[in-house]
Design an enzyme around this catalytic site. Structure first.
Site, PDB file in Angstrom:
ATOM      1  N   HIS A  30       0.828  -1.202   0.000  1.00 48.43           N
ATOM      2  CA  HIS A  30       0.000   0.000   0.000  1.00 48.43           C
ATOM      3  C   HIS A  30       0.866   1.258   0.000  1.00 48.43           C
ATOM      4  O   HIS A  30       1.605   1.506   0.960  1.00 48.43           O
ATOM      5  CB  HIS A  30      -0.895  -0.023   1.240  1.00 48.43           C
ATOM      6  CG  HIS A  30      -1.878   1.091   1.302  1.00 48.43           C
ATOM      7  ND1 HIS A  30      -1.818   2.076   2.255  1.00 48.43           N
ATOM      8  CD2 HIS A  30      -2.944   1.392   0.515  1.00 48.43           C
ATOM      9  CE1 HIS A  30      -2.814   2.920   2.078  1.00 48.43           C
ATOM     10  NE2 HIS A  30      -3.523   2.532   1.028  1.00 48.43           N
TER      11      HIS A  30
ATOM     12  N   GLU B 166       1.146  -0.373  -5.052  1.00 48.37           N
ATOM     13  CA  GLU B 166      -0.094   0.380  -5.207  1.00 48.37           C
ATOM     14  C   GLU B 166       0.157   1.876  -5.392  1.00 48.37           C
ATOM     15  O   GLU B 166       0.199   2.639  -4.421  1.00 48.37           O
ATOM     16  CB  GLU B 166      -0.980   0.164  -3.975  1.00 48.37           C
ATOM     17  CG  GLU B 166      -2.423   0.577  -4.187  1.00 48.37           C
ATOM     18  CD  GLU B 166      -2.865   1.744  -3.330  1.00 48.37           C
ATOM     19  OE1 GLU B 166      -2.120   2.182  -2.449  1.00 48.37           O
ATOM     20  OE2 GLU B 166      -3.980   2.233  -3.578  1.00 48.37           O
TER      21      GLU B 166
ATOM     22  N   ASP C 147      -1.116   5.493  -6.105  1.00 50.34           N
ATOM     23  CA  ASP C 147      -2.265   6.401  -6.277  1.00 50.34           C
ATOM     24  C   ASP C 147      -1.796   7.462  -7.264  1.00 50.34           C
ATOM     25  O   ASP C 147      -0.682   7.991  -7.124  1.00 50.34           O
ATOM     26  CB  ASP C 147      -2.612   7.101  -4.961  1.00 50.34           C
ATOM     27  CG  ASP C 147      -3.135   6.154  -3.894  1.00 50.34           C
ATOM     28  OD1 ASP C 147      -3.835   5.190  -4.240  1.00 50.34           O
ATOM     29  OD2 ASP C 147      -2.837   6.396  -2.708  1.00 50.34           O
TER      30      ASP C 147
ATOM     31  N   HIS D  66      -1.029  10.495  -3.088  1.00 52.87           N
ATOM     32  CA  HIS D  66      -2.333  10.088  -2.567  1.00 52.87           C
ATOM     33  C   HIS D  66      -3.368  11.193  -2.736  1.00 52.87           C
ATOM     34  O   HIS D  66      -4.556  10.918  -2.907  1.00 52.87           O
ATOM     35  CB  HIS D  66      -2.206   9.732  -1.083  1.00 52.87           C
ATOM     36  CG  HIS D  66      -3.494   9.352  -0.439  1.00 52.87           C
ATOM     37  ND1 HIS D  66      -4.308  10.257   0.207  1.00 52.87           N
ATOM     38  CD2 HIS D  66      -4.128   8.153  -0.363  1.00 52.87           C
ATOM     39  CE1 HIS D  66      -5.379   9.626   0.659  1.00 52.87           C
ATOM     40  NE2 HIS D  66      -5.296   8.350   0.335  1.00 52.87           N
TER      41      HIS D  66
ATOM     42  N   GLU E  52      -4.484   3.314  -8.463  1.00 55.42           N
ATOM     43  CA  GLU E  52      -5.739   4.017  -8.135  1.00 55.42           C
ATOM     44  C   GLU E  52      -5.790   5.379  -8.818  1.00 55.42           C
ATOM     45  O   GLU E  52      -4.842   6.160  -8.755  1.00 55.42           O
ATOM     46  CB  GLU E  52      -5.878   4.211  -6.620  1.00 55.42           C
ATOM     47  CG  GLU E  52      -7.210   4.895  -6.296  1.00 55.42           C
ATOM     48  CD  GLU E  52      -7.458   5.130  -4.827  1.00 55.42           C
ATOM     49  OE1 GLU E  52      -6.696   4.612  -3.982  1.00 55.42           O
ATOM     50  OE2 GLU E  52      -8.422   5.852  -4.521  1.00 55.42           O
TER      51      GLU E  52
HETATM   52  O1  G3P Z   1      -6.757   1.927  -2.689  1.00 58.65           O
HETATM   53  C1  G3P Z   1      -6.966   1.198  -1.517  1.00 58.65           C
HETATM   54  C2  G3P Z   1      -6.745   2.156  -0.469  1.00 58.65           C
HETATM   55  O2  G3P Z   1      -5.495   2.719  -0.751  1.00 58.65           O
HETATM   56  C3  G3P Z   1      -7.769   3.225  -0.487  1.00 58.65           C
HETATM   57  O3  G3P Z   1      -7.471   4.139   0.421  1.00 58.65           O
HETATM   58  O4  G3P Z   1      -7.021   6.439   0.834  1.00 58.65           O
HETATM   59  O5  G3P Z   1      -5.201   4.789   1.081  1.00 58.65           O
HETATM   60  O6  G3P Z   1      -5.984   5.443  -1.165  1.00 58.65           O
HETATM   61  P1  G3P Z   1      -6.346   5.248   0.259  1.00 58.65           P
HETATM   62 CA    CA Z   2      -5.030   3.912  -2.749  1.00 59.33          CA
END
Ligand code: G3P
Ligand code: CA
Length: 363
Positions: free
Chosen positions: A41, A68, A70, A83, A177
């Site tokens: 993450h 992951e 963003d 993010h 994301e």
């Molecule tokens: O994308 C899964 C999770 O990352 C969603 O929450 O706010 O950490 O992007 P966030």
């Molecule tokens: Ca995310």
């Protein structure tokens, strides 16, 4: 790997990436996805400031199957990993006098925010900034690396992944994301086209390719489902998806979490990424309660379930799994993960991929 070695390695790697990472390089053979799928993450953001090449690299070296990123847009239409489009929390922009006049207030996804926004900066300007730790009080170790790393582009992240696939001799996935998609569409900076084109240029265009694209919004996923064969993931938060709210729809995440709602999601998505409480809510004392029907209903609809976010520090853990009153100390994150694995999840987002990989090895 020691952080210092990682830094030296990354400096070397950043100099050599263009020499080694080409779209034509043979990738290691695809394999069945492991269970549970370990998604780093924001990289290994429990150890290194989030959304930096160092954070992604450490996640891979710890054994994460996917990293992951963003993504947000720059003024000149480039995809970069942050993010939030507000840059003050995770870069040193506030300390840069030449950007002081860019500070402003605007509404993003219905919320008034004051700060510096990615859409006001060119990629070249963003590249002059440095990443800093978002939560230094809880992650003081990460904060030691403030200023050490830059804000990466999507292409740089892909180049890193392709290089690490060669050194690790395995496929490494991208679990991308799209952040604030409606906001960027309204600015004329829609991210979906550049994202799909960048992925296609790098060989990612089929559902067998190691890519998931996730969104808290609905319509951009539905539209991408028409344009791409890549797998999509519907994220679940609280209230309403912002695009639904903006167009006056009454659709809520709660409706989307019913058996019927999940069947509708399955028309365009391969998986769902619920906030953890959709799977196991906490009780009034902050402890894990009983699992809901969410996993069974999602599986019945043919959807993978990848909840977010597993974090080892006491600040984020169920009460009974905390090791002390100190929020920055680590508790029993593995026990929390175990409870969710018993509830049937297929993968998880975690800031400490090493814990999940170790747990998977013990099962
Ligand atoms: O994308 C899964 C999770 O990352 C969603 O929450 O706010 O950490 O992007 P966030
Ligand atoms: Ca995310």
């Amino acid at each position: 790997m020691q952080i210092q070695s990682l830094r030296h390695w990354l400096v070397a790697a950043s100099l050599t990436l263009p020499l080694f990472a080409h779209a034509g390089d043979a990738a290691p053979t695809a394999r069945a996805e492991p269970t549970p799928l370990v998604i780093g993450h924001r990289g290994a953001s429990g150890y290194v400031p989030e959304h930096t090449l160092a954070s992604y690299a450490l996640a891979v070296l710890q054994g994460a199957d996917y990293i992951e990123p963003d993504l947000v847009m720059t003024r000149d239409g480039q995809l970069v990993a942050r993010h939030d489009n507000e840059l003050g929390l995770t870069t040193n922009v506030a300390a840069r006098a030449e950007f002081a006049e860019r500070k402003r207030t605007q509404t993003v996804d219905g919320i008034s925010l004051t700060g510096w926004f990615s859409e006001d900066f060119t990629l070249a300007e963003l590249k002059s900034l440095h990443a800093i730790e978002r939560i230094p009080a809880i992650r003081p170790g990460n904060a030691r690396l403030d200023g050490a790393f830059a804000v990466p582009t999507l292409q740089e992240i892909i180049d890193l992944v392709k290089t690490l696939e060669r050194s690790e001799k395995r496929r490494i996935g991208l679990y991308i994301e799209t952040k604030h998609p409606t906001h960027f569409q309204q600015l004329g900076l829609a991210m979906e086209g550049p994202l799909l084109r960048t992925l296609a240029r790098n060989g990612y265009q089929d559902k067998r390719d190691p890519v998931y694209i996730q969104s808290f919004e609905v319509d951009n996923l539905r539209q991408m489902a028409q344009r791409s064969r890549l797998r999509l993931v519907q994220l679940y938060g609280s209230g309403q998806p912002y695009d639904q709210q903006a167009q006056g729809s009454s659709l809520t995440y709660a409706q989307m979490a019913t058996a019927e709602g999940l069947r509708r999601v399955a028309r365009y998505a391969a998986g769902v990424g619920p906030e953890k409480s959709y799977v196991i809510p906490r009780d009034a004392a902050g402890n894990l309660g009983q699992p809901t029907r969410f996993v069974a209903d999602a599986h019945a609809a043919g959807l993978k379930v990848h909840p977010y976010t597993f974090r080892a520090e006491n600040a984020f853990l169920p009460t009974s799994l905390r090791s002390s009153e100190r929020p920055e100390q680590r508790g029993d994150s593995a026990a929390e993960m175990r409870a969710y694995l018993e509830a049937g999840i297929d993968g998880l987002f975690t800031d400490q991929p090493d814990i999940a990989v170790r747990l998977r090895g013990q099962r």
